[in-house]
Scaffold this motif. Structure first.
Motif, mmCIF file in Angstrom:
data_model
loop_
_atom_site.group_PDB
_atom_site.id
_atom_site.type_symbol
_atom_site.label_atom_id
_atom_site.label_comp_id
_atom_site.label_asym_id
_atom_site.label_seq_id
_atom_site.Cartn_x
_atom_site.Cartn_y
_atom_site.Cartn_z
ATOM 1 N N PRO A 190 15.553 -4.214 2.593
ATOM 2 C CA PRO A 190 14.229 -4.435 1.901
ATOM 3 C C PRO A 190 13.276 -5.770 2.338
ATOM 4 O O PRO A 190 13.807 -6.934 2.293
ATOM 5 C CB PRO A 190 14.392 -4.464 0.391
ATOM 6 N N GLU A 191 12.121 -5.712 2.929
ATOM 7 C CA GLU A 191 11.568 -6.695 3.602
ATOM 8 C C GLU A 191 9.975 -6.460 3.577
ATOM 9 O O GLU A 191 9.689 -5.118 3.636
ATOM 10 C CB GLU A 191 12.008 -7.000 4.874
ATOM 11 N N HIS A 192 9.218 -7.226 3.553
ATOM 12 C CA HIS A 192 7.740 -7.107 3.750
ATOM 13 C C HIS A 192 7.096 -6.127 2.539
ATOM 14 O O HIS A 192 5.942 -5.420 2.961
ATOM 15 C CB HIS A 192 7.246 -6.501 5.124
ATOM 16 N N LEU A 193 7.827 -6.122 1.538
ATOM 17 C CA LEU A 193 7.285 -5.129 0.299
ATOM 18 C C LEU A 193 5.998 -5.580 -0.255
ATOM 19 O O LEU A 193 5.220 -4.501 -0.717
ATOM 20 C CB LEU A 193 8.286 -5.081 -0.896
ATOM 21 N N ASN A 194 5.524 -6.856 -0.332
ATOM 22 C CA ASN A 194 4.099 -7.151 -0.559
ATOM 23 C C ASN A 194 3.138 -6.458 0.229
ATOM 24 O O ASN A 194 1.959 -6.460 0.109
ATOM 25 C CB ASN A 194 4.130 -8.684 -0.760
ATOM 26 N N PHE A 195 3.484 -6.286 1.394
ATOM 27 C CA PHE A 195 2.705 -5.868 2.502
ATOM 28 C C PHE A 195 2.647 -4.201 2.437
ATOM 29 O O PHE A 195 1.372 -3.815 2.458
ATOM 30 C CB PHE A 195 3.020 -6.236 4.011
ATOM 31 N N HIS A 196 3.801 -3.491 2.434
ATOM 32 C CA HIS A 196 3.823 -2.321 2.551
ATOM 33 C C HIS A 196 3.449 -1.801 1.056
ATOM 34 O O HIS A 196 3.511 -0.453 1.098
ATOM 35 C CB HIS A 196 5.092 -2.041 3.261
ATOM 36 N N GLY A 197 4.146 -2.287 0.227
ATOM 37 C CA GLY A 197 4.040 -1.715 -1.162
ATOM 38 C C GLY A 197 5.321 -1.208 -1.995
ATOM 39 O O GLY A 197 5.462 -1.161 -3.061
ATOM 40 N N SER A 198 6.283 -0.778 -1.071
ATOM 41 C CA SER A 198 7.517 -0.195 -1.435
ATOM 42 C C SER A 198 8.331 -0.150 -0.339
ATOM 43 O O SER A 198 7.892 -0.369 0.872
ATOM 44 C CB SER A 198 7.176 1.255 -1.919
ATOM 45 N N ARG A 345 9.131 -13.003 -3.588
ATOM 46 C CA ARG A 345 8.546 -11.811 -3.417
ATOM 47 C C ARG A 345 8.890 -10.846 -4.326
ATOM 48 O O ARG A 345 8.727 -9.579 -4.424
ATOM 49 C CB ARG A 345 8.706 -11.077 -2.209
ATOM 50 N N GLY A 346 9.869 -11.184 -5.343
ATOM 51 C CA GLY A 346 10.302 -10.233 -6.333
ATOM 52 C C GLY A 346 11.692 -9.368 -5.919
ATOM 53 O O GLY A 346 11.964 -8.458 -6.738
#
Length: 456
Positions: A190-198, A345-346
């Motif tokens: 899990p990475e860049h979830l703030n960009f991709h949303g999920s 980023r949670g």
């Protein structure tokens, strides 16, 4: 492979919007100016200063602030978006098919073999090593992509004898409709979830490395990554390329790793992927061995940052996810102190806390904002709790001072944040440079004090 002029022919006559005027946007503008000098196009950016830049004065170009450009999207045939511009919050409706990027067009029209490398971690080292192997074999090699060189920046230098190694981020793969002839996929966390949303959206973007491969292509991937394996089970993401799984250097029995400088089994595993790609390219083992022996690690990746009072400091600022900090600890059994923490980023940290408790060599964990406070609470509550000392530091300066007190001489302190830097630094490079500077200043301070001590 295609004629180098096929890309300009594809772009000719189209109403093009260059969206984003960073390095990649400027490389797109340079390509348009070089091959289609009289063709008008539009540029968009959220920065008015970028839009008024002097280097645009020589072009027939319409400038749009981002909000206006979004209203005008129907007017364009092709939208070449910079990778870092998020679009998931936009109502693109049927216009998403117009959105493209350099990576996709480069993969589609390159006049030479392209090897694409992706993964949550390890892609820069793997891509750099593969480029080094190709150069050791005498190939005309270009290293481009997420490593910092826009693909279009080298377009005019390519010919059929060239080899391109292209590091590909999820941002670059998100709108890709073409995959490389040889694809390397190192891992998936899990990475860049703030960009991709999920995580699913992020994983789907990553799978663009393989989704469009045909039967004549190759996918080299880690066999030990459950999330990656799950993704490759999805028919919509897997592609038709020949699959070559790998686990580590033991699969390349003819290569001696005794002089390989990068630390850790994870880097040896990255090397295995690069060597397998070189094998597909037909590179001889002698050139592979020469490259393994002469390759230097990249900065900010388990990089020795200096020694202070017999304490070795290591800079692993590239670490932005918990998994990378754990492999760094595994590579440094003498680590007694870990400095960890960054932008929150949670992401769930419970598993990270349980794993840190099991690292028996750790005596002190120094926790930085923002994730440090949450991780510290978990380390106290997990069963069994962390048996060592937890220290909270507001700044990296304070963390280094604490490490100098708490770390036993003859051991090491590892800075592996397991989180992005954006709460305090522009990027991981700035963060790592600052850490390195702090260690050097501490070393100079120690030397000064020793030099000023009175003689016995």
């Amino acid at each position: 492979m295609s004629d180098p002029l096929e890309l300009p022919r594809f772009l000719e006559g189209k109403r093009i919007l260059v969206w984003g005027l960073g390095r990649e946007g400027k490389a797109t503008i340079d390509l348009l100016h070089r091959f289609l000098p009289g063709q008008p196009f539009g540029v968009a950016d959220r920065s008015p200063q970028a839009l008024q830049a002097a280097e645009l004065a020589a072009f027939r170009v319409d400038r749009y602030e981002e909000a206006e450009a979004l209203r005008r999207l129907p007017e364009f045939d092709l939208i070449l978006k910079a990778p870092g511009i998020p679009t998931r919050h936009l109502a693109l409706d049927g216009r998403a098919a117009k959105v493209n990027g350099q990576a996709d067009l480069f993969l589609r029209f390159a006049p030479c073999p392209v090897i694409g490398v992706t993964g949550t971690k390890g892609k820069s080292t793997t891509a750099s090593l593969l480029a080094h192997i190709c150069r050791s074999a005498g190939r005309k090699t270009f290293l481009v992509g997420n490593i910092g060189i826009p693909p279009f920046a080298v377009w005019g230098d390519l010919d059929s004898e060239s080899v391109v190694v292209c590091e590909l981020s999820s941002y670059q793969l998100e709108f890709a409709r073409c995959s490389p002839h040889i694809a390397l996929w190192t891992n998936l966390y899990p990475e860049h979830l703030n960009f991709h949303g999920s995580f699913d959206a992020y994983a789907r973007a990553k799978s663009g490395i393989a989704r469009w491969q045909s039967r004549g292509d190759f996918l080299i991937y880690s066999a030990d990554e459950p999330a990656l394996a799950d993704r490759l089970q999805k028919k919509t993401d897997a592609g038709a390329g020949k699959r070559i799984p790998y686990r580590g250097p033991e699969e390349l029995s003819g290569i001696d790793f005794s002089h390989f400088r990068p630390l850790g089994e994870h880097n040896r595993k990255n090397a295995a992927a690069a060597l397998l790609a070189a094998k597909v390219l037909g590179i001889q083992p002698s050139a592979m061995q020469e490259a393994i022996d002469s390759f230097f690690p990249l900065p900010h990746r388990l990089e020795p940052a200096g020694m202070v009072r017999e304490i070795s400091f290591y800079n692993d600022s590239i670490s932005t996810v918990p998994e990378s900090a754990l492999v760094a600890l595994a590579a440094l059994p003498s680590a007694r102190t870990l400095i960890v923490g960054g932008q929150d980023r949670g992401l769930p940290l419970e598993g990270f806390a349980r794993s840190l408790v099991k690292v028996r060599s750790l005596r002190t964990i120094i926790l930085l904002p923002e994730t440090g406070s949450r991780l510290g609470e978990l380390l106290r509550r997990v069963v069994p709790p962390f048996a060592g000392t937890l220290r909270f530091a507001e700044t990296l300066e304070a963390a280094v001072r604490i490490a100098l007190v708490d770390t036993p001489e003859g051991t090491c302190c590892l800075f592996s944040p397991a989180a992005p830097s954006y709460n305090a630094f522009r990027n991981f490079e700035e963060r790592g440079d600052h850490f390195r500077t702090l260690v050097r200043e501490a070393a100079r301070g120690t030397q000064t004090r020793v030099g000023n001590d009175p003689a016995p």
